[in-house]
Design an enzyme around this catalytic site. Structure first.
Site, PDB file in Angstrom:
ATOM      1  N   LYS A 239       0.818  -1.210   0.000  1.00  0.00           N
ATOM      2  CA  LYS A 239       0.000   0.000   0.000  1.00  0.00           C
ATOM      3  C   LYS A 239       0.855   1.264   0.000  1.00  0.00           C
ATOM      4  CE  LYS A 239      -2.683   0.179   3.562  1.00  0.00           C
ATOM      5  NZ  LYS A 239      -2.160   1.118   4.581  1.00  0.00           N
TER       6      LYS A 239
ATOM      7  N   THR B  21       4.055   1.503  -0.873  1.00  0.00           N
ATOM      8  CA  THR B  21       4.794   1.525  -2.136  1.00  0.00           C
ATOM      9  C   THR B  21       3.921   2.085  -3.255  1.00  0.00           C
ATOM     10  OG1 THR B  21       6.119  -0.370  -1.437  1.00  0.00           O
ATOM     11  CG2 THR B  21       6.017   0.079  -3.803  1.00  0.00           C
TER      12      THR B  21
ATOM     13  N   ARG C  75       2.187   8.556   7.093  1.00  0.00           N
ATOM     14  CA  ARG C  75       2.488   8.504   8.519  1.00  0.00           C
ATOM     15  C   ARG C  75       3.975   8.277   8.750  1.00  0.00           C
ATOM     16  NH1 ARG C  75      -1.029   3.761  10.815  1.00  0.00           N
ATOM     17  NH2 ARG C  75      -0.344   2.833   8.885  1.00  0.00           N
TER      18      ARG C  75
ATOM     19  N   LYS D 236       7.966  -5.879  11.301  1.00  0.00           N
ATOM     20  CA  LYS D 236       7.099  -5.178  10.363  1.00  0.00           C
ATOM     21  C   LYS D 236       7.840  -4.682   9.126  1.00  0.00           C
ATOM     22  CE  LYS D 236       3.741  -1.390  10.107  1.00  0.00           C
ATOM     23  NZ  LYS D 236       4.384  -0.576   9.070  1.00  0.00           N
TER      24      LYS D 236
ATOM     25  N   ALA E  26      -3.179   2.134  14.273  1.00  0.00           N
ATOM     26  CA  ALA E  26      -4.293   1.946  13.347  1.00  0.00           C
ATOM     27  C   ALA E  26      -5.375   1.013  13.887  1.00  0.00           C
ATOM     28  CB  ALA E  26      -3.786   1.430  12.006  1.00  0.00           C
TER      29      ALA E  26
ATOM     30  N   PHE F 100      -3.872  -0.102   7.506  1.00  0.00           N
ATOM     31  CA  PHE F 100      -4.426  -1.451   7.343  1.00  0.00           C
ATOM     32  C   PHE F 100      -5.388  -1.524   6.155  1.00  0.00           C
ATOM     33  CE2 PHE F 100      -3.570  -2.008  12.111  1.00  0.00           C
ATOM     34  CZ  PHE F 100      -2.357  -2.615  11.881  1.00  0.00           C
TER      35      PHE F 100
ATOM     36  N   TRP G 275       7.021  -0.686  -7.904  1.00  0.00           N
ATOM     37  CA  TRP G 275       8.136  -1.267  -7.141  1.00  0.00           C
ATOM     38  C   TRP G 275       9.359  -1.406  -8.039  1.00  0.00           C
ATOM     39  CZ3 TRP G 275      11.484  -5.314  -7.394  1.00  0.00           C
ATOM     40  CH2 TRP G 275      12.190  -5.635  -6.232  1.00  0.00           C
TER      41      TRP G 275
END
Length: 567
Positions: free
Chosen positions: A82, A84, A105, A116, A284, A312, A421
């Site tokens: 998301k 990226t 964020r 993560k 989140a 998310f 990407w």
């Protein structure tokens, strides 16, 4: 758009994200700022490539941008990309001549050392300086942690010195925080050692991003508004069960002083030297999971388009962005991007993680309802136009990609292949064109519930309209808490759902788009400074732990100061 859209995906020679980032040629932040129409006097430099922006110089400028929200299907171990996609979309829009700002964020420090990974994008769609963004950055999170812990210290100090506010130590609800994954601090006993050392009581730590200071900070519209929000935060209850606030402690002024610089948005750049704000990072799950209002609204005065991201999947992130952030600010997205991967959809269809690279149309079709429910929610519940962005992988087959396109077309939604990407902005041209087309379409934006409904009615609206549950069950103390919140005057606030991100349901193991279930709410609590009621379902951790083999074991610094092993 048709089958010819998907004729194969060219992926770049594999390099780690940090290797790609460290090979990039960054512009001095002053030159990046100039692209956004900023002058040197509006910048506060944090080294050569980072700066804070003086928001006071732009407070009277009108908002001119169209807002684009990037969200995704429910996250899976296969990954969705998301962030990226958000970075690549902003680059693609700038590449095609549309002046665009990106708002994301800030990543929490703890998960960087856990499992993560980073929050600055990936491949050739990244923000730089990547190492700084993922580590201490400009110190915003340290300031937020200091403000949170100042409140905790003043609260316990008030109890020690005669307890004039009549605080019941058993009903202190304010937690200390630290921005690190440290499960040892989830449950502690403090104040030990005798009368000089405070009043002994059970306590706990949250990770900094879970602090209500962070949530209030990210929804504040000005420094004055931030101080008011901090003052309203409830920290404890008296022996006769009356709420005690930060304002009762006379702590809001000092906390605002700690945050007076942090509230200014942080300016960085993409690998293609386009401007981006990275600011704020509320949890989140128990908060709204969006970058700061200050960053978003400032960007909308500087560009023609603003790309931003929700946390998310769309059931949590987009729902909170739309029902909480947009309601609080009057923002209205012009278009929504829903990110998905073929691999993640097959995972939703029951394929094991290590078998996702093989073509499996049956599993893909079984997993597609997850994507289609998110699409339907954005379009039919919120009345917004959307496009599905397929984040491309070399193992995706033409048949699989065509199946996704065909199913989305049945709902009247287009699909764009995203190769950002591997190719950066060049790989997002098709997505950018479709987003701009949608931005020019009329929309009928609406919320999923109205504020004048009861708390239970609002919970039911979210559960039935967004999650497609049959209804809501309030269990344990939740029903009494609801009654108390309404009696205390909080019933008119929006709802912030605390739910697993992995499923539409409150059970992380139920993938796809389940039907025939009910949402269980076990606790309700007030976040008066943020301005919402948190509804807790399932088991939501506010202090993560490190995995058996944490990422921290691979991170190091070379003799010349170069960071290695960071993603």
């Amino acid at each position: 758009m048709g089958p010819d859209l998907f004729k194969g995906v060219l992926m770049a020679e594999y390099k780690s994200d940090i290797e790609i980032a460290q090979e990039a040629t960054m512009l001095p932040v002053s030159e990046v700022a100039a692209k956004a129409g900023l002058v040197e006097d509006q910048l506060e430099h944090y080294g050569k490539y980072k700066a804070k922006v003086d928001i006071n110089t732009m407070k009277d400028l009108p908002s001119k941008a169209k807002l684009i929200l990037v969200t995704a299907i429910n996250p899976t171990p296969a990954g969705e990309g998301k962030t990226t996609t958000s970075v690549g979309l902003a680059d693609a829009m700038n590449l095609t001549g549309r002046q665009t700002m990106l708002c994301l964020r800030e990543p929490s420090l703890g998960p960087v050392f856990g499992v993560k990974g980073g929050a600055a994008g990936g491949g050739y769609a990244q923000l730089v300086p990547m190492e700084d963004i993922n580590l201490h950055f400009t110190g915003d999170f340290h300031a937020i942690g200091a403000a949170n812990n100042l409140i905790a210290a003043m609260l316990d100090n008030s109890i020690k010195w005669d307890n004039k506010l009549n605080i019941d130590p058993r009903r202190v609800i304010w937690h200390r925080c630290v921005d690190m994954n440290d499960r040892q601090l989830r449950n502690v006993v403090d104040g030990m050692g005798g009368i000089p050392d405070g009043v002994p009581r059970q306590d706990s730590f949250d990770i900094t991003v879970a602090s209500e200071v962070m949530a209030a900070f990210c929804l504040a519209t000005s420094l004055e508004d931030l101080k008011a929000r901090l003052g309203r935060m409830v920290v404890a209850y008296t022996y006769d069960r009356k709420p005690v606030t930060v304002s009762d402690l006379n702590a809001e002024g000092a906390c605002t002083a700690l945050l007076k610089d942090a509230i200014k948005p942080n300016l960085v750049q993409t690998l293609e030297n386009n401007p981006a704000f990275v600011h704020g990072g509320p949890f989140a799950n128990i908060a709204h999971g969006c970058n700061s209002v200050m960053a978003t609204t400032t960007a909308m005065k500087m560009a023609d388009y603003v790309v931003t991201e929700a946390g998310f999947g769309a059931d949590l992130g987009a729902e909170k962005f739309l029902d909480i952030k947009c309601r609080a600010t009057g923002l209205t997205p012009s278009a929504v991007v829903i990110v998905a991967t073929v691999r993640a959809l097959k995972y939703n269809g029951g394929v094991a993680k290590d078998e996702l690279t093989s073509e499996n149309l049956e599993a893909l079709e079984a997993g597609l309802p997850n994507l289609l429910q998110h699409v339907s929610n954005i379009r039919d519940v919120y009345g917004l136009p959307c496009v599905v962005a397929i984040n491309a992988f070399p193992t995706d087959t033409a048949a699989e990609l065509k199946l996704v396109e065909d199913k989305c077309r049945e709902l009247g939604v287009n699909v764009a292949l995203s190769e950002v990407w591997a190719k950066g902005g060049e790989g997002g041209r098709a997505l950018a064109d479709e987003v701009v087309r949608l931005c020019d379409q009329p929309n009928d934006f609406r919320f999923s519930y109205e504020l004048d409904k009861s708390i239970e009615e609002k919970l039911n609206d979210i559960a039935t309209k967004v999650y497609h549950a049959d209804g809501v069950d309030l269990v344990g103390p939740a029903r009494n808490q609801m009654k108390q919140l309404e009696e205390q005057g909080f019933g008119g606030l929006p709802i912030c759902m605390a739910k697993t991100q992995y499923s539409f349901t409150d059970d992380q193991n139920k993938l796809g788009a389940p039907r025939g279930w009910r949402l269980t709410v076990r606790n309700l609590k007030i976040s008066a400074g943020a301005g919402f009621i948190v509804a807790l379902t399932g088991d939501i951790m506010t202090m993560p732990g490190l995995p058996r083999v944490p990422a921290a074991e691979k991170i190091d610094v070379t003799e010349d100061g170069k960071i290695v092993g960071l993603f």
